[in-house]
Design a protein around this motif. Sequence first.
Motif, mmCIF file in Angstrom:
data_model
loop_
_atom_site.group_PDB
_atom_site.id
_atom_site.type_symbol
_atom_site.label_atom_id
_atom_site.label_comp_id
_atom_site.label_asym_id
_atom_site.label_seq_id
_atom_site.Cartn_x
_atom_site.Cartn_y
_atom_site.Cartn_z
ATOM 1 N N GLU A 630 -2.947 -10.186 11.509
ATOM 2 C CA GLU A 630 -3.138 -11.222 10.492
ATOM 3 C C GLU A 630 -4.615 -11.456 10.193
ATOM 4 O O GLU A 630 -4.973 -11.807 9.064
ATOM 5 C CB GLU A 630 -2.488 -12.528 10.954
ATOM 6 N N GLN A 654 7.277 -16.363 10.918
ATOM 7 C CA GLN A 654 6.934 -16.940 9.629
ATOM 8 C C GLN A 654 5.474 -16.688 9.272
ATOM 9 O O GLN A 654 5.134 -16.499 8.102
ATOM 10 C CB GLN A 654 7.210 -18.453 9.625
ATOM 11 N N SER A 655 4.601 -16.672 10.273
ATOM 12 C CA SER A 655 3.181 -16.442 9.970
ATOM 13 C C SER A 655 2.962 -15.051 9.365
ATOM 14 O O SER A 655 2.117 -14.877 8.481
ATOM 15 C CB SER A 655 2.334 -16.601 11.233
ATOM 16 N N ARG A 657 5.195 -13.402 7.575
ATOM 17 C CA ARG A 657 5.704 -13.483 6.212
ATOM 18 C C ARG A 657 4.721 -14.216 5.305
ATOM 19 O O ARG A 657 4.523 -13.829 4.141
ATOM 20 C CB ARG A 657 7.059 -14.179 6.211
ATOM 21 N N ASN A 658 4.103 -15.266 5.828
ATOM 22 C CA ASN A 658 3.117 -16.003 5.035
ATOM 23 C C ASN A 658 1.915 -15.120 4.708
ATOM 24 O O ASN A 658 1.377 -15.170 3.595
ATOM 25 C CB ASN A 658 2.651 -17.253 5.793
ATOM 26 N N TRP A 661 2.840 -12.786 1.991
ATOM 27 C CA TRP A 661 2.950 -13.518 0.721
ATOM 28 C C TRP A 661 1.563 -13.760 0.129
ATOM 29 O O TRP A 661 1.342 -13.553 -1.072
ATOM 30 C CB TRP A 661 3.679 -14.843 0.936
ATOM 31 N N GLU A 662 0.613 -14.163 0.957
ATOM 32 C CA GLU A 662 -0.744 -14.415 0.468
ATOM 33 C C GLU A 662 -1.385 -13.135 -0.058
ATOM 34 O O GLU A 662 -2.081 -13.153 -1.075
ATOM 35 C CB GLU A 662 -1.599 -15.011 1.596
#
Length: 866
Positions: A630, A654-655, A657-658, A661-662
């Motif tokens: 990340e 979720q991190s 996926r976030n 997405w970003e």
Amino acid sequence: MKRIWLYIALLSTAFGHAEDFCGRCGKVHLLPPPVHPKEGRKYARDRYVDMQHLRLEVTPDFRQRSVVVITEWSFTPIAKPLSELRLDAVGFSPDSINAEGAEVSEHQSTGEQLVVRFSKAIPAGQKVTLTIQHHVQPENGLYFRTPEMGYKQGDTQLWTQGEAELHRYWYPCYDYPNERFTSEVICHVPTGMEVVSNGRLVSMAPATRPGYTTFHWHQEQPHVNYLVALAAGKFHKLEQTAGELPLAVYVPPSEKNQAANAFRDTAKIINFFNKEIGVPFPWHKYYQVYCHDFLAGGMENTSSTFEAASMLFRDETEQLKTLHRLDAHETAHQWFGDLVTCRDWSHLWLNEGFASYYTVLYENERHGRDGMLYALWQEANDVLRANDTKPIVWRDYADPMAQFDYRAYPKGAWVLHMIRSRIGADLYRKCIRTYLERHRGQVVGTDDLQDVLDELTGLSWDQFFDQWLYHGGVPELGISYSWDGAAKQAHVNVKQTQKLSDAVRLFRVELPVRFVIDGKPQDFQVTVNESTHDFYFALPKAPELVRVDPEYTLLAKLAFTPSPDMLKKQLKGDLIGRLIAVQALGNRKDSDAVTMLKEALTKDDFHGVRGEAAGALKKMGTPEALAALESSVVQPDARARLAVVQALAAYTQQSARNALWEISLTEKNPSILAAIIETWGARPGEAPVAAALKKHLESTSYREQLAVAAISALRAHDDASAIPFILSRLQRAPENFGSRDLGRAFDTLAFLARKQADRKAVRNFLLEQLSHPKQQLRAAAAEALGTLGDPAAIAVLEPISQVSKPYRDSFIEAAEKSVQTLRAQNDAPLELRQLWQRVQELQKKTETLEGELNKARQKSEPVKPK
């Protein structure tokens, strides 16, 4: 031919051709399909005549997708008088036959051959010219691409593909690689079209038919049948030269903005090969033609390479797309495969292995030694992943296309690299130059190459060729190291752990070992030829680093894990050492390993190491590894950036996926964005994701790459509410989709509708596609109907499945498979389904018994003596 980039396996698909994965570019590519497999060992065919010249006169009808062909063969019987001539000819019969130098008494079409009988036997050495006229709507060998078939207006074209044995489907020929002849191609096309073929352009003039132009090409140097080429249609053309050699590239007019990308390296490649090979480019010109829905990545027709238009790319893909490897591979074939040609398909590696290795050598010219080493690393991974024991020289293939796999390409390349590493670059060049000059214009076998090596090096290559070419597998070496401080000796134990059999033996290899002491290497070489060895090396002190095969000269599966301190030092060393260290760290889960991998991912100078580091962090699967990914999403090289995206996609947190997405909000590279969109398939029921998927489904991109990714994600959601949106998108400008992508979208529609009570809309759409002019889309629709599971389709599919042809047909096979699926999956009672299964089993047994009965009949009717 390419594979193009390189072959691990042949996989059957609904599109009537095979796919292969290429480690070098990370893509799936196409290969022509096996069309007529036959069991039994294969050997070179007998030659009863010497084919001297082929003259083809072709008049295509683009609307009817048919051709009228006048085939003229000049030949002489070789050793004995000839009473009949057998030519390969599938799917057509002659309209007329006549001969000069002999009298034709009769002819017969057997379905696979055209048999021409003569009134009097033709004496050995007497020249005869046989002229055959026929018309055909070919299903193999020659392919039309027209607007009526769903291609873009203005992109009308036809092209041929001869390898392995496909020309027999559109003109009568001796369709085997152990015969060479000169050729000429004359083609009449509507004025405004171009025609490209082998050799020199003799003339381009108005035809006798108004509104048509006649092109006349002449190949003055002999070549083999599968290299005969014809492309005709509307093209955008660019020209340049390599020295005095004329070069040109032709692309469909709709792809004219991508033409320059296809032409970046051609002149540089030819100039490099002229120097590296030592034999000047052997033909009069070198043209490249990019063809819609080509059956392979590329095809090295003599002086006229044909390539897949789907390989063209835009600059927005950054470093993810390039054509220099395809260009180098097909150009190398002009020497290896065209100037000298394998005499039968068991020796295919002499074509493909050489082309693959010289592509690797061009990487050294273009990107330096690290570029070449990384190409070898990827080639080796292709071989090691295959985990197969077939030898490179193999005669038990059912169809020649079965030879076009990892053995001929990356393993063949590695065989040459091991030879070059053993004897040195200069002596290697001398050997290859001699091999080409000695056999120029001839067909060759593996023994011809070995003879040159034996002669010029003074070494015996018997065992090397036996273990690497006539037996299968690779050495699998388990290696351990220890230090004896009292004796000041390094102890290295080596075990050969590959499973031994008649196909795979113990190898004899020279294994380099390097010890680094106070920053200075001390190199040794040991011979490994038994199941286990213990080697002892006297050293002044314990080494800080131990490297096995440090210069990367041996194709082997090595199991050797250095100590943690050594791994740290290895991460600062040579490219292969860094790659190996990254792989080893990926097998750990501790924080030190994560720290070292993160440093490699963010600081290493080579994109391949960064990509491997991302893959290792993906493999770890720990929260610390995820955090490292990340924090490493900013990558200057798109290849490393894509690797990070793919690694993040493996995490369900979720991190992760976030983070994806970003990235999607700012990513400009469509290939990376498409990869992110596909990951959204794991996020059903999320409103922002659903909205984004709908947006990308409706978007317009090059070859609809983003819409294709959205369709893939929607399939993973398994939500039937997406059906009308996908259906509408496919019906709007379907010509902008690639044929494979469109076929997969058919199956997605069927998959999403399979549980619906009312499947009529999707069923009717797919039934309409059964009459699509594109064979691969007909096959895809037939297969999708099986996925749909609607028994109402049986009435349409069953008659298709019962059509008989003398060769494999993907449409018929897909229909047959879907009929079986639908019958087995319908709502009949369990007893009825079991009965159907029993019927299928009995049918197979009946077929087996019929085969045995046929054999018994043949035994009762022995062949009569002449």
